[in-house]
Design a protein around this motif. Structure first.
Motif, PDB file in Angstrom:
ATOM      1  N   MET A   1      19.344  43.364 -47.788  1.00  0.00           N
ATOM      2  CA  MET A   1      20.254  42.351 -48.317  1.00  0.00           C
ATOM      3  C   MET A   1      19.572  40.983 -48.265  1.00  0.00           C
ATOM      4  N   GLU A   2      19.598  40.256 -49.354  1.00  0.00           N
ATOM      5  CA  GLU A   2      18.963  38.943 -49.410  1.00  0.00           C
ATOM      6  C   GLU A   2      19.932  37.875 -48.911  1.00  0.00           C
ATOM      7  N   TRP A   3      19.731  37.503 -47.672  1.00  0.00           N
ATOM      8  CA  TRP A   3      20.634  36.586 -46.994  1.00  0.00           C
ATOM      9  C   TRP A   3      20.011  35.211 -46.728  1.00  0.00           C
ATOM     10  N   GLU A   4      18.676  35.124 -46.837  1.00  0.00           N
ATOM     11  CA  GLU A   4      17.974  33.923 -46.386  1.00  0.00           C
ATOM     12  C   GLU A   4      18.446  32.648 -47.074  1.00  0.00           C
ATOM     13  N   GLN A   5      18.648  32.707 -48.388  1.00  0.00           N
ATOM     14  CA  GLN A   5      19.063  31.487 -49.088  1.00  0.00           C
ATOM     15  C   GLN A   5      20.473  31.063 -48.675  1.00  0.00           C
ATOM     16  N   HIS A   6      21.307  32.030 -48.334  1.00  0.00           N
ATOM     17  CA  HIS A   6      22.662  31.722 -47.872  1.00  0.00           C
ATOM     18  C   HIS A   6      22.616  31.029 -46.504  1.00  0.00           C
ATOM     19  N   ALA A   7      21.756  31.567 -45.602  1.00  0.00           N
ATOM     20  CA  ALA A   7      21.635  30.972 -44.280  1.00  0.00           C
ATOM     21  C   ALA A   7      21.035  29.574 -44.361  1.00  0.00           C
ATOM     22  N   GLU A   8      20.083  29.382 -45.254  1.00  0.00           N
ATOM     23  CA  GLU A   8      19.474  28.056 -45.397  1.00  0.00           C
ATOM     24  C   GLU A   8      20.494  27.046 -45.923  1.00  0.00           C
ATOM     25  N   THR A  48      44.493  42.214 -41.687  1.00  0.00           N
ATOM     26  CA  THR A  48      43.884  43.243 -42.528  1.00  0.00           C
ATOM     27  C   THR A  48      42.395  43.302 -42.249  1.00  0.00           C
ATOM     28  N   LEU A  49      41.879  44.512 -42.152  1.00  0.00           N
ATOM     29  CA  LEU A  49      40.471  44.721 -41.844  1.00  0.00           C
ATOM     30  C   LEU A  49      39.595  44.464 -43.063  1.00  0.00           C
ATOM     31  N   ARG A  50      38.485  43.768 -42.847  1.00  0.00           N
ATOM     32  CA  ARG A  50      37.457  43.591 -43.867  1.00  0.00           C
ATOM     33  C   ARG A  50      36.167  44.221 -43.356  1.00  0.00           C
ATOM     34  N   VAL A  51      35.556  45.037 -44.191  1.00  0.00           N
ATOM     35  CA  VAL A  51      34.314  45.733 -43.839  1.00  0.00           C
ATOM     36  C   VAL A  51      33.216  45.227 -44.755  1.00  0.00           C
ATOM     37  N   GLY A  52      32.195  44.621 -44.176  1.00  0.00           N
ATOM     38  CA  GLY A  52      31.159  43.981 -44.962  1.00  0.00           C
ATOM     39  C   GLY A  52      30.462  44.902 -45.937  1.00  0.00           C
ATOM     40  N   GLU A  53      30.125  46.095 -45.515  1.00  0.00           N
ATOM     41  CA  GLU A  53      29.382  47.017 -46.378  1.00  0.00           C
ATOM     42  C   GLU A  53      30.188  47.445 -47.596  1.00  0.00           C
ATOM     43  N   ASP A  54      31.511  47.351 -47.518  1.00  0.00           N
ATOM     44  CA  ASP A  54      32.346  47.732 -48.657  1.00  0.00           C
ATOM     45  C   ASP A  54      32.262  46.712 -49.791  1.00  0.00           C
ATOM     46  N   ASP A  55      31.915  45.480 -49.482  1.00  0.00           N
ATOM     47  CA  ASP A  55      31.833  44.416 -50.488  1.00  0.00           C
ATOM     48  C   ASP A  55      30.762  43.419 -50.042  1.00  0.00           C
ATOM     49  N   PRO A  56      29.489  43.721 -50.285  1.00  0.00           N
ATOM     50  CA  PRO A  56      28.400  42.871 -49.791  1.00  0.00           C
ATOM     51  C   PRO A  56      28.502  41.415 -50.239  1.00  0.00           C
ATOM     52  N   ASP A  57      28.980  41.172 -51.455  1.00  0.00           N
ATOM     53  CA  ASP A  57      29.090  39.782 -51.913  1.00  0.00           C
ATOM     54  C   ASP A  57      30.122  39.016 -51.088  1.00  0.00           C
ATOM     55  N   LEU A  60      28.634  38.313 -47.557  1.00  0.00           N
ATOM     56  CA  LEU A  60      27.744  37.154 -47.529  1.00  0.00           C
ATOM     57  C   LEU A  60      28.533  35.851 -47.668  1.00  0.00           C
ATOM     58  N   SER A  61      29.522  35.871 -48.550  1.00  0.00           N
ATOM     59  CA  SER A  61      30.329  34.667 -48.765  1.00  0.00           C
ATOM     60  C   SER A  61      31.059  34.267 -47.492  1.00  0.00           C
ATOM     61  N   ALA A  62      31.629  35.241 -46.788  1.00  0.00           N
ATOM     62  CA  ALA A  62      32.372  34.940 -45.564  1.00  0.00           C
ATOM     63  C   ALA A  62      31.436  34.554 -44.421  1.00  0.00           C
ATOM     64  N   ALA A  63      30.351  35.296 -44.259  1.00  0.00           N
ATOM     65  CA  ALA A  63      29.460  35.079 -43.122  1.00  0.00           C
ATOM     66  C   ALA A  63      28.729  33.753 -43.195  1.00  0.00           C
ATOM     67  N   TYR A  64      28.440  33.273 -44.404  1.00  0.00           N
ATOM     68  CA  TYR A  64      27.662  32.043 -44.539  1.00  0.00           C
ATOM     69  C   TYR A  64      28.508  30.876 -45.042  1.00  0.00           C
ATOM     70  N   ALA A  65      29.812  30.992 -44.833  1.00  0.00           N
ATOM     71  CA  ALA A  65      30.709  29.853 -45.006  1.00  0.00           C
ATOM     72  C   ALA A  65      30.907  29.207 -43.639  1.00  0.00           C
ATOM     73  N   ASP A  66      31.220  27.937 -43.630  1.00  0.00           N
ATOM     74  CA  ASP A  66      31.474  27.257 -42.367  1.00  0.00           C
ATOM     75  C   ASP A  66      32.922  27.512 -41.960  1.00  0.00           C
ATOM     76  N   ARG A  67      33.154  28.710 -41.465  1.00  0.00           N
ATOM     77  CA  ARG A  67      34.492  29.131 -41.071  1.00  0.00           C
ATOM     78  C   ARG A  67      34.383  30.106 -39.916  1.00  0.00           C
ATOM     79  N   SER A  68      35.449  30.194 -39.146  1.00  0.00           N
ATOM     80  CA  SER A  68      35.520  31.185 -38.082  1.00  0.00           C
ATOM     81  C   SER A  68      35.984  32.512 -38.662  1.00  0.00           C
ATOM     82  N   LEU A  69      35.411  33.588 -38.163  1.00  0.00           N
ATOM     83  CA  LEU A  69      35.808  34.928 -38.559  1.00  0.00           C
ATOM     84  C   LEU A  69      36.391  35.621 -37.334  1.00  0.00           C
ATOM     85  N   ILE A  70      37.635  36.050 -37.449  1.00  0.00           N
ATOM     86  CA  ILE A  70      38.307  36.711 -36.337  1.00  0.00           C
ATOM     87  C   ILE A  70      37.777  38.130 -36.211  1.00  0.00           C
TER      88      ILE A  70
END
Length: 382
Positions: A1-8, A48-57, A60-70
């Motif tokens: 998964m290409e995550w580097e540009q999101h993290a930057e 409601t449960l969210r599973v990253g592998e079910d929707d990679p986009d 990435l959007s959730a993980a590299y947003a400036d937000r808390s993830l429960i």
């Protein structure tokens, strides 16, 4: 998964271009620390449960947003949940929003060669950033939940980061001593703070939030054992520390009573109904003046209702249409809404409250002594 540009992109969003933390934020694949998480359903009730592998986009959007993830609700971690699970409890762990993590790291005044204790592992974000910056051998992370420390250890090891993890109740005992302690959980003033003070070396620095407030306490440990500093002109809201698998039962019966009871006193409030938990200065001062108050807030159309409850049996209900004067009903030994109104009057009369920017001295018994000008206050009982 290409995550580097999101993290930057996230790193430049939550740090400055010359920040020492820009590199660590950009280098840590945050999505790998949060493969699953909880989101409120549309009604705002269940989770409601969210599973990253079910929707990679979306992952990435959730993980590299400036937000808390429960990541944990009640005793159920998202890693252990089934798709049809919909817990209704309170959040008990999360991946804290990166800007707040960076803010706490800055308040910690970290430097090369210093040992850091991270209180509240959660998903491991602060631990990862600190280990990438200071070196794994300089970082210890603590959480009361052994699954959280174990999962974070495994995930950080895959990134080449191997800090020490301990599963223990930080309000009871902390082994070892450290140059810096950063707490990303709401620490209770009083006896629950003593182990933290004992684990801080002389000349060391503490950066922590205090339970049921948004105050960030920072200070340096003196030769006599006191930690002397201030309440920063900044704020942060973290979950309370817990000593078990979940938080103690809430004041559910008292809140249910507050919904229906006539009360021993009925009056018309002076100010519009406010969500006390979202009015951060008011909430923090309420904890100083009347420790242990729990709050609830709800809306129905244009009607806004706030509830307050205390373990001594005190309760209050304030309800009004939009910004109109509320009908206030109260019962028990304390008049909780009257206290909130006195705080709001004080804030309006003085243009603010004296908490943020106050001098702070934490004595070895864990009591936090506050002062600003002629005002003085304390948090915690010895």
């Amino acid at each position: 998964m290409e995550w580097e540009q999101h993290a930057e992109r996230l790193a430049y969003q939550v740090t400055d271009p010359d920040s020492r933390w820009l590199g660590p934020v950009a280098a840590v694949p945050r999505h790998e620390l949060v493969p699953r998480w909880w989101e409120r359903d549309r009604s705002g009730g269940c989770w409601t449960l969210r599973v990253g592998e079910d929707d990679p986009d979306a992952w990435l959007s959730a993980a590299y947003a400036d937000r808390s993830l429960i990541t944990r609700v009640g005793a159920l971690h998202a890693d252990h949940a089934q798709p049809d699970d919909h817990p209704e409890g309170r959040p008990t762990s999360s991946a804290t929003l990166p800007s707040l993590v960076v803010s706490m790291l800055r308040h910690g005044r970290l430097g090369d060669g210093l040992d850091l204790l991270d209180l509240g592992t959660g998903a491991g974000g602060l631990t990862a950033y600190a280990a990438a910056r200071l070196g794994s051998e300089r970082v210890t992370s603590v959480d009361v939940d052994p699954y959280l420390t174990g999962a974070a250890a495994e995930r950080l090891a895959r990134l080449g980061l191997r800090p020490r993890f301990l599963a223990l109740d930080a309000t009871a005992e902390i082994p070892g001593t450290y140059d810096r302690i950063i707490a990303t959980v709401g620490m209770p003033a009083g006896p629950g703070l003593r182990p933290v003070l004992g684990a801080l070396r002389e000349g060391g620095r503490l950066a922590a939030t205090l339970a049921r407030t948004t105050m960030i306490l920072t200070g340096w440990k003196q030769a006599g054992g006191d930690v002397v500093g201030r309440i920063e002109r900044d704020w942060a809201g973290f979950m309370l520390t817990r000593s078990g698998d979940d938080y103690p039962p809430e004041l559910a019966e008292l809140f249910a009573h507050a919904r229906e009871a006539d009360g021993e006193k009925t009056s018309t409030g002076r100010y519009p109904v406010v969500n006390v938990d979202e009015a951060w200065e008011v909430r923090s001062m309420l904890e100083v003046t009347t420790p242990g108050v729990e709050t609830r807030y709800e809306t129905s159309g244009r009607t806004r209702t706030a509830y307050l409850a205390h373990a001594d049996g005190s309760w209050a209900r304030a309800s009004a249409e939009w910004t109109g004067p509320p009908e206030v009903r109260q019962g028990g030994p304390l008049r909780l809404w009257d206290t909130v109104e006195r705080i709001r009057t004080w804030m309006l009369a003085e243009g603010g409250l004296p908490l943020y920017g106050a001098d702070a001295r934490v004595t070895p018994d864990g009591v936090v002594h506050l002062s600003r000008g002629r005002w003085q206050g304390t948090l915690g009982a010895p």
